[in-house]
Design an enzyme around this catalytic site. Structure first.
Site, PDB file in Angstrom:
ATOM      1  N   HIS A   7      21.117 -21.841  14.804  1.00  0.00           N
ATOM      2  CA  HIS A   7      20.087 -21.104  15.566  1.00  0.00           C
ATOM      3  C   HIS A   7      19.023 -22.064  16.099  1.00  0.00           C
ATOM      4  O   HIS A   7      18.861 -23.177  15.614  1.00  0.00           O
ATOM      5  CB  HIS A   7      19.439 -19.995  14.739  1.00  0.00           C
ATOM      6  CG  HIS A   7      18.730 -20.415  13.502  1.00  0.00           C
ATOM      7  ND1 HIS A   7      19.340 -20.464  12.252  1.00  0.00           N
ATOM      8  CD2 HIS A   7      17.443 -20.804  13.284  1.00  0.00           C
ATOM      9  CE1 HIS A   7      18.454 -20.845  11.343  1.00  0.00           C
ATOM     10  NE2 HIS A   7      17.304 -21.062  11.936  1.00  0.00           N
ATOM     11  N   GLU A 130      16.496 -27.961  10.630  1.00  0.00           N
ATOM     12  CA  GLU A 130      16.937 -27.207   9.439  1.00  0.00           C
ATOM     13  C   GLU A 130      18.437 -27.423   9.296  1.00  0.00           C
ATOM     14  O   GLU A 130      19.167 -27.414  10.308  1.00  0.00           O
ATOM     15  CB  GLU A 130      16.628 -25.715   9.626  1.00  0.00           C
ATOM     16  CG  GLU A 130      17.081 -24.821   8.477  1.00  0.00           C
ATOM     17  CD  GLU A 130      16.784 -23.362   8.714  1.00  0.00           C
ATOM     18  OE1 GLU A 130      16.344 -22.975   9.812  1.00  0.00           O
ATOM     19  OE2 GLU A 130      16.977 -22.565   7.778  1.00  0.00           O
TER      20      GLU A 130
HETATM   21  C1  LIG Z   1      13.726 -17.581   6.331  1.00  0.00           C
HETATM   22  C2  LIG Z   1      14.054 -18.992   6.500  1.00  0.00           C
HETATM   23  C3  LIG Z   1      14.329 -19.330   7.941  1.00  0.00           C
HETATM   24  C4  LIG Z   1      15.809 -19.700   8.096  1.00  0.00           C
HETATM   25  O1  LIG Z   1      16.214 -20.036   9.213  1.00  0.00           O
HETATM   26  O2  LIG Z   1      16.557 -19.548   7.089  1.00  0.00           O
HETATM   27  C5  LIG Z   1      13.453 -20.443   8.466  1.00  0.00           C
HETATM   28  O3  LIG Z   1      13.790 -21.143   9.384  1.00  0.00           O
HETATM   29  S1  LIG Z   1      11.941 -20.618   7.701  1.00  0.00           S
HETATM   30  C6  LIG Z   1      10.984 -21.580   8.907  1.00  0.00           C
HETATM   31  C7  LIG Z   1       9.620 -21.871   8.363  1.00  0.00           C
HETATM   32  N1  LIG Z   1       9.690 -22.902   7.347  1.00  0.00           N
HETATM   33  C8  LIG Z   1       9.452 -24.194   7.662  1.00  0.00           C
HETATM   34  O4  LIG Z   1       9.127 -24.544   8.777  1.00  0.00           O
HETATM   35  C9  LIG Z   1       9.620 -25.169   6.526  1.00  0.00           C
HETATM   36  C10 LIG Z   1       9.661 -26.588   7.032  1.00  0.00           C
HETATM   37  N2  LIG Z   1       8.368 -26.965   7.626  1.00  0.00           N
HETATM   38  C11 LIG Z   1       7.503 -27.784   6.949  1.00  0.00           C
HETATM   39  O5  LIG Z   1       7.782 -28.271   5.870  1.00  0.00           O
HETATM   40  C12 LIG Z   1       6.177 -28.091   7.627  1.00  0.00           C
HETATM   41  O6  LIG Z   1       5.924 -27.128   8.630  1.00  0.00           O
HETATM   42  C13 LIG Z   1       6.150 -29.517   8.285  1.00  0.00           C
HETATM   43  C14 LIG Z   1       6.346 -30.563   7.216  1.00  0.00           C
HETATM   44  C15 LIG Z   1       7.197 -29.635   9.360  1.00  0.00           C
HETATM   45  C16 LIG Z   1       4.789 -29.691   8.925  1.00  0.00           C
HETATM   46  O7  LIG Z   1       3.843 -29.492   7.911  1.00  0.00           O
HETATM   47  P1  LIG Z   1       2.336 -29.113   8.309  1.00  0.00           P
HETATM   48  O8  LIG Z   1       2.367 -28.128   9.415  1.00  0.00           O
HETATM   49  O9  LIG Z   1       1.584 -28.747   7.116  1.00  0.00           O
HETATM   50  O10 LIG Z   1       1.806 -30.508   8.760  1.00  0.00           O
HETATM   51  P2  LIG Z   1       1.050 -30.868  10.071  1.00  0.00           P
HETATM   52  O11 LIG Z   1       0.590 -29.650  10.798  1.00  0.00           O
HETATM   53  O12 LIG Z   1       0.056 -31.900   9.678  1.00  0.00           O
HETATM   54  O13 LIG Z   1       2.221 -31.542  10.936  1.00  0.00           O
HETATM   55  C17 LIG Z   1       2.619 -32.867  10.607  1.00  0.00           C
HETATM   56  C18 LIG Z   1       3.192 -33.445  11.887  1.00  0.00           C
HETATM   57  O14 LIG Z   1       4.412 -32.711  12.179  1.00  0.00           O
HETATM   58  C19 LIG Z   1       4.271 -32.084  13.450  1.00  0.00           C
HETATM   59  N3  LIG Z   1       4.937 -30.811  13.350  1.00  0.00           N
HETATM   60  C20 LIG Z   1       4.634 -29.776  12.531  1.00  0.00           C
HETATM   61  N4  LIG Z   1       5.505 -28.746  12.730  1.00  0.00           N
HETATM   62  C21 LIG Z   1       6.352 -29.153  13.703  1.00  0.00           C
HETATM   63  C22 LIG Z   1       7.470 -28.555  14.378  1.00  0.00           C
HETATM   64  N5  LIG Z   1       7.877 -27.320  14.063  1.00  0.00           N
HETATM   65  N6  LIG Z   1       8.126 -29.272  15.326  1.00  0.00           N
HETATM   66  C23 LIG Z   1       7.703 -30.536  15.654  1.00  0.00           C
HETATM   67  N7  LIG Z   1       6.655 -31.184  15.067  1.00  0.00           N
HETATM   68  C24 LIG Z   1       6.002 -30.470  14.103  1.00  0.00           C
HETATM   69  C25 LIG Z   1       2.786 -31.944  13.685  1.00  0.00           C
HETATM   70  O15 LIG Z   1       2.531 -31.853  15.071  1.00  0.00           O
HETATM   71  C26 LIG Z   1       2.288 -33.238  13.087  1.00  0.00           C
HETATM   72  O16 LIG Z   1       2.568 -34.280  13.983  1.00  0.00           O
HETATM   73  P3  LIG Z   1       1.509 -35.491  14.139  1.00  0.00           P
HETATM   74  O17 LIG Z   1       2.115 -36.371  15.188  1.00  0.00           O
HETATM   75  O18 LIG Z   1       1.444 -36.106  12.753  1.00  0.00           O
HETATM   76  O19 LIG Z   1       0.222 -34.816  14.552  1.00  0.00           O
HETATM   77 CO    CO Z   2      15.506 -21.277  10.692  1.00  0.00          CO
END
Ligand SMILES: CC[C@H](C(=O)O)C(=O)SCCNC(=O)CCNC(=O)[C@H](O)C(C)(C)COP(=O)(O)OP(=O)(O)OC[C@H]1O[C@@H](n2cnc3c(N)ncnc32)[C@H](O)[C@@H]1OP(=O)(O)O
Ligand code: CO
Length: 134
Positions: A7, A130
């Site tokens: 997805h 993912e």
């Molecule tokens: C029901 C489950 C379902 C499934 O399909 O089964 C799902 O998909 S659940 C989806 C929701 N769960 C998650 O997203 C879990 C994984 N995500 C994480 O662990 C965090 O969101 C993480 C580590 C990607 C980011 O953590 P956080 O937002 O706390 O940190 P920052 O905001 O400081 O971001 C750090 C850095 O990463 C960039 N960033 C954040 N999110 C994304 C993204 N989705 N795509 C691209 N980049 C992302 C953010 O811009 C920061 O970049 P920087 O250059 O350091 O500023």
């Molecule tokens: Co997902």
């Protein structure tokens, strides 16, 4: 290692509105909204012929997509999900290659009842990945 594209996920500020766009404007088959408290999101799946779109709305104050929506208030593509045969082997292989597994690094059960992990966007051209075991 990678199998099919399972997805493409889109984070949305308002699930009802986003689901209506896919159902009514784009004429797609849209699932009911399913709260996923373990992941801090509510999901809706849009069924396509060759893959799915996962609409994600924040669920709870600790939702991992809140900071993403703060930066992208209208929403946006949040992650892509690829299928793998063995999530633990995939995780260990990613670790060996220096990729960061987000969270505890342990798989969680995802929206399809299968184990998933997430690979940090910093290692993958700014794309949150993912992996889902099928
Ligand atoms: C029901 C489950 C379902 C499934 O399909 O089964 C799902 O998909 S659940 C989806 C929701 N769960 C998650 O997203 C879990 C994984 N995500 C994480 O662990 C965090 O969101 C993480 C580590 C990607 C980011 O953590 P956080 O937002 O706390 O940190 P920052 O905001 O400081 O971001 C750090 C850095 O990463 C960039 N960033 C954040 N999110 C994304 C993204 N989705 N795509 C691209 N980049 C992302 C953010 O811009 C920061 O970049 P920087 O250059 O350091 O500023
Ligand atoms: Co997902």
């Amino acid at each position: 290692m990678l199998g099919r594209l399972n997805h493409v996920a889109i984070a949305v500020p308002n699930m009802e509105e986003a689901a209506a766009v896919y159902r009514d404007t784009l004429g797609a088959k849209v699932s009911e909204a399913v709260p996923q408290p373990d992941h801090g999101v509510t999901t809706v799946f849009v069924e396509l012929e060759n893959t799915k779109i996962e609409l994600l709305e924040p669920l709870g104050d600790d939702s991992p997509i809140l900071s993403y929506l703060k930066k992208n208030p209208k929403g946006g593509i949040h992650h892509v999900c690829y299928e793998v045969e063995d999530i633990m082997a995939a995780r260990d292989q990613m670790r060996e290659k220096g990729a960061t597994i987000t969270g505890t690094g342990e798989p969680k059960i995802g929206a399809h009842g299968k184990p998933v992990i997430f690979l940090h966007p910093k290692d993958f051209n700014g794309t949150l990945i993912e992996l889902e075991q099928v």
